[in-house]
Design a protein around this motif. Sequence first.
Motif, short mmCIF file in Angstrom:
data_model
loop_
_atom_site.label_atom_id
_atom_site.label_comp_id
_atom_site.label_asym_id
_atom_site.label_seq_id
_atom_site.Cartn_x
_atom_site.Cartn_y
_atom_site.Cartn_z
N LEU A 195 0.85 -1.22 0.03
CA LEU A 195 0.06 -0.10 0.07
C LEU A 195 1.03 1.21 -0.07
O LEU A 195 1.98 1.09 0.39
CB LEU A 195 -0.92 0.10 1.22
N GLN A 196 0.32 2.17 -0.40
CA GLN A 196 1.04 3.58 -0.17
C GLN A 196 1.26 3.86 1.17
O GLN A 196 0.50 3.59 2.09
CB GLN A 196 0.19 4.55 -0.92
N GLU A 197 2.50 4.44 1.56
CA GLU A 197 2.95 4.88 2.78
C GLU A 197 1.94 5.55 3.56
O GLU A 197 1.39 6.64 2.98
CB GLU A 197 4.22 5.45 2.77
N GLN A 198 1.53 5.16 4.70
CA GLN A 198 0.43 5.79 5.56
C GLN A 198 0.47 5.38 6.95
O GLN A 198 1.55 4.74 7.28
CB GLN A 198 -0.96 5.46 5.03
N TRP A 199 -0.12 6.04 7.84
CA TRP A 199 -0.03 5.99 9.42
C TRP A 199 -1.10 4.83 9.71
O TRP A 199 -1.01 4.39 10.87
CB TRP A 199 -0.12 7.30 9.97
N GLY A 200 -2.05 4.69 8.90
CA GLY A 200 -3.03 3.88 9.51
C GLY A 200 -2.77 2.53 9.42
O GLY A 200 -3.52 1.58 10.07
N VAL A 201 -1.93 1.86 8.34
CA VAL A 201 -1.68 0.36 8.29
C VAL A 201 0.08 0.53 8.24
O VAL A 201 0.82 1.24 7.88
CB VAL A 201 -2.09 0.05 6.71
N ALA A 202 0.31 -0.61 9.00
CA ALA A 202 1.85 -0.99 9.02
C ALA A 202 2.41 -1.41 7.60
O ALA A 202 1.50 -2.00 6.87
CB ALA A 202 2.17 -2.36 9.76
N ALA A 203 3.34 -0.79 7.36
CA ALA A 203 4.07 -1.16 6.26
C ALA A 203 4.64 -2.50 5.98
O ALA A 203 4.99 -3.38 6.68
CB ALA A 203 5.31 -0.22 5.94
N ARG A 204 4.27 -3.06 4.61
CA ARG A 204 4.43 -4.64 4.35
C ARG A 204 4.64 -4.79 2.86
O ARG A 204 4.48 -3.81 2.04
CB ARG A 204 3.63 -5.69 4.79
N ASN A 205 5.52 -5.55 2.36
CA ASN A 205 5.80 -5.85 0.86
C ASN A 205 4.62 -6.49 0.31
O ASN A 205 3.99 -7.35 0.90
CB ASN A 205 6.99 -6.60 0.57
N VAL A 206 4.31 -6.17 -1.06
CA VAL A 206 3.28 -7.03 -1.79
C VAL A 206 3.44 -8.38 -1.74
O VAL A 206 4.98 -8.66 -1.73
CB VAL A 206 2.88 -6.47 -3.09
N ASP A 207 2.42 -9.67 -1.60
CA ASP A 207 2.74 -10.64 -1.40
C ASP A 207 1.74 -11.54 -2.79
O ASP A 207 0.87 -10.66 -3.25
CB ASP A 207 2.66 -11.32 -0.18
N PHE A 208 2.03 -12.78 -2.79
CA PHE A 208 1.21 -13.71 -3.56
C PHE A 208 -0.28 -13.55 -3.59
O PHE A 208 -0.91 -13.27 -4.51
CB PHE A 208 1.77 -15.17 -3.65
N TYR A 209 -0.76 -13.33 -2.49
CA TYR A 209 -2.07 -13.34 -2.17
C TYR A 209 -2.76 -11.81 -2.36
O TYR A 209 -4.00 -11.82 -2.95
CB TYR A 209 -2.51 -13.61 -0.58
N ASP A 210 -2.14 -10.65 -2.20
CA ASP A 210 -2.41 -9.42 -2.78
C ASP A 210 -2.80 -9.59 -4.27
O ASP A 210 -3.84 -9.08 -4.71
CB ASP A 210 -1.49 -8.55 -2.68
N VAL A 211 -1.81 -10.08 -4.99
CA VAL A 211 -1.94 -10.16 -6.69
C VAL A 211 -3.16 -11.24 -6.86
O VAL A 211 -3.67 -11.01 -7.82
CB VAL A 211 -0.68 -10.25 -7.09
N LYS A 212 -3.20 -12.29 -6.25
CA LYS A 212 -4.04 -13.18 -6.33
C LYS A 212 -5.70 -12.65 -6.32
O LYS A 212 -6.55 -12.85 -7.06
CB LYS A 212 -4.04 -14.29 -5.43
N SER A 213 -5.59 -11.69 -5.35
CA SER A 213 -7.05 -11.15 -5.18
C SER A 213 -7.32 -10.00 -6.25
O SER A 213 -8.57 -10.02 -6.63
CB SER A 213 -7.10 -10.30 -3.82
N ASP A 214 -6.29 -9.44 -6.90
CA ASP A 214 -6.43 -8.79 -8.20
C ASP A 214 -7.13 -9.49 -9.38
O ASP A 214 -7.88 -9.04 -10.09
CB ASP A 214 -5.29 -7.97 -8.52
N VAL A 215 -6.30 -10.78 -9.43
CA VAL A 215 -6.57 -11.67 -10.55
C VAL A 215 -8.16 -12.16 -10.47
O VAL A 215 -8.74 -11.99 -11.33
CB VAL A 215 -5.51 -12.81 -10.72
N MET A 216 -8.40 -12.51 -9.27
CA MET A 216 -9.90 -13.29 -8.98
C MET A 216 -10.79 -12.06 -9.16
O MET A 216 -12.07 -12.27 -9.71
CB MET A 216 -9.87 -13.65 -7.48
N ALA A 217 -10.55 -10.69 -8.87
CA ALA A 217 -11.41 -9.49 -9.18
C ALA A 217 -11.54 -9.45 -10.67
O ALA A 217 -12.63 -8.92 -11.17
CB ALA A 217 -11.03 -8.26 -8.45
N LEU A 218 -10.42 -9.53 -11.52
CA LEU A 218 -10.46 -9.52 -12.83
C LEU A 218 -11.19 -10.50 -13.44
O LEU A 218 -11.83 -10.28 -14.68
CB LEU A 218 -9.10 -9.37 -13.23
#
Length: 784
Positions: A595-618
């Motif tokens: 996610l874009q850098e912000q104070w509300g969510v802890a920073a983490r790197n994109v993973d397999f399941y993030d992109v899988k959700s994009d594919v399933m939505a597509l």
Amino acid sequence: MKFSEHWLRTFVNPPLSTRELADALTMGGVEVETIEPVAPPFERVVVGEVLSVDRHPDADRLTVCQVNAGAAPLVIVCGAPNVRPGVRAATALVGARLPAGEIKAAKVRGVESHGMLCSAKELGLSGDAEGVMLLGQDAPAGTDVRVVLDLDDRLLTTKPTPNRGDCLSILGMAREVAAVTGCKLTPVLVKPAMIAIQDRLPVMLEARDACPRYCGRMVRGVNARVATPQWIAERLARSGIHSINPVVDITNYTMLELGQPLHAFDGARLAGGLRVRFARAGEKITLLNAEVLELTSDFLVIADERDPVALAGIMGGMESAVVAATHDVFLESAYFDPDVIAGKSRLLGFGSDSSYRFERGVDFEGTVRALERATQLVLEICGGQAGPITEARAQLPRRRPVTLRLTRVQDVLGIKLGAKQVGSVLRRLGFEFTAAGDKFRVVPPSYRFDIAIEEDLIEEVARIHGYDNIPAAVPAAPAVMLPAPEARRDAAAIRRQLVARDYQEAVTYSFVDREWEADFCANAEPIALANPIASQMSVMRSSLIGSLVDRVAFNANHRQTRVRLFEIGRCFERGGDGNYLQPVRIGGIAYGDALQEQWGVAARNVDFYDVKSDVMALLPTRDARFDAAAHPALHPGKSARISRGGTVIGWIGELHPRWQQKYDLRLAPVLFELDFEHVARGGVPVYNEIPKVPPVRRDLAVILDEAASYEAILEELSSRKPVVVADIWLFDVYRGPAVQKGKKSLAFRVLLQDTHKTLTDAEIDSAVSQLIQVLQKRFDAKLR
């Protein structure tokens, strides 16, 4: 091609302004890119004759000059080192306006100065500021310098298409102007040289197809030390060619004037006769640009009895070059097949004005005329005695007649032109023809290689008649709306969906590096380009992965910490029947922060399941399977094959660590690639009745073997679920002390609902019991 407008007007002088002339040429098919003045505006600068030069009484580096500027002598203080009595120089009178400002009478170290002797830099003509600008001794004192040097000229830069090699000369452009405007063409008069000696140099054509015509002439007793006439030097300079020596300048001048490249050899440096042949293995030549080449057998050369002395159609050799001490000159004028010269400049890494013309085709009937013109200028400027022309000749290109039908002209152009109008156009173009009824039998001239079929002649008729004279007709075709099936999404809709999920579109070349195909596709034999525009773009891509990884690497190198890109593009594969397939694919890649850098969510790197959700939505439906499988581009343990209905439609996974290291990526991006057709084909939305009663939720936590696949479990539950079960999804995975080693705990949420009534406890328990039985029998699961 850059050339002087005034030089062009010595051949044809239409009553048009410079801008009107340029517009006429552009509308006639020869684009005029730029119009430049020869000199910046200045006034009251005349030819001044220096009468005397005296030392300045108070300055060692200044002189006091008496200058005849056409009236009473002027006193001008000057500091140039090249001022001496008798010279004629550019003189700015009091009140003259130069690029740097206005000249005024001034007192210089106590001496009144009434003007200025100008350098070329002060007039804006060049960067030379070493001394005053000296003029010819025949220039009348008091004459405007702009008139003497023809500084009101304009430079036209044209960009003819590659098939119009005939437009790379003043004569060729004059033919175009005459044809477009209808004005009379007055070409330069070329008289055959008087033969004073009988010396000949034997010429043999060993490569007769590559050089079907070679003409040469020996001229003895030339003086190569004389100065090149100012009018030739100026015309060359205005075409971007530097003056070298009078003989070489004459060959360049003739090339610009008539379009025929020529070369001059030092006759004393040639050993025996000349041979036109292909190079032999191991032969070397030092060219005029000091390049030393080791030749291969596909280079055509001009050779004497010892070695190659010129690279045919490209550049002469240093060993036989004309220098100031040259007394005997052998002039060459030849026709080389364009296919033999084409591509050599790119192979060598340099070109020449000659190769630029030969690879487009020159007039094979104009070789003798150009040789006579060059001889004429050499005798006038350098003196000497000319020998007879030596000509070696083979089969020249044939100019086959082309039939032009009036009915076809009208069909293609959409206008009615009579035989008289078409005949007038052909005569203005200089085409020989015979007319019979509504047909013309046209023989293209030797300089028009672009005329081969009837449509070529129709194009000529259109441009000479004038595109502006062809009326714009309203299309008669009916306007019919194209079908837009509701069950199919177009590319624009898919793009919008990806953009909504925070991806940005990339557009990359279909030409890629061969190494990408080997790395990301394990493709050892990609479809190779016959003529690649660059070595790193030599094959057609069979996947979008290489292009997307390259763009991520580019952005990461520019300090981008979060990159999300997609591309919809065509890929290229070999089919089983020998044909080429061109499937359209959708590719996406995510790198860096989830996610874009912000104070509300802890920073983490994109993973397999993030992109899988994009594919399933597509994907248009939720029936896609994600099965673990290996792909050359992806991490062996973090990649999956995507399928629908038993058909593989794409891949998803993390980039292989080997490629992450090779392409210098700090983090491993996650990427996907899908077949466009399977994403575009969706279903028509179906209405479901809105339930009137609330749903019931039940949670099931079961312990299964570590190897059990969530995909298989969910598929089995979905296929055997009772009617009242509306949805099932996984909400927790647990591995820890409370679970035996080699086992895992999966927690499912079950949503139960009947659209017409409230479910009883017995109905709910029965449905949940059926799901538990499926898990126990099929996967040996145990309730936790």
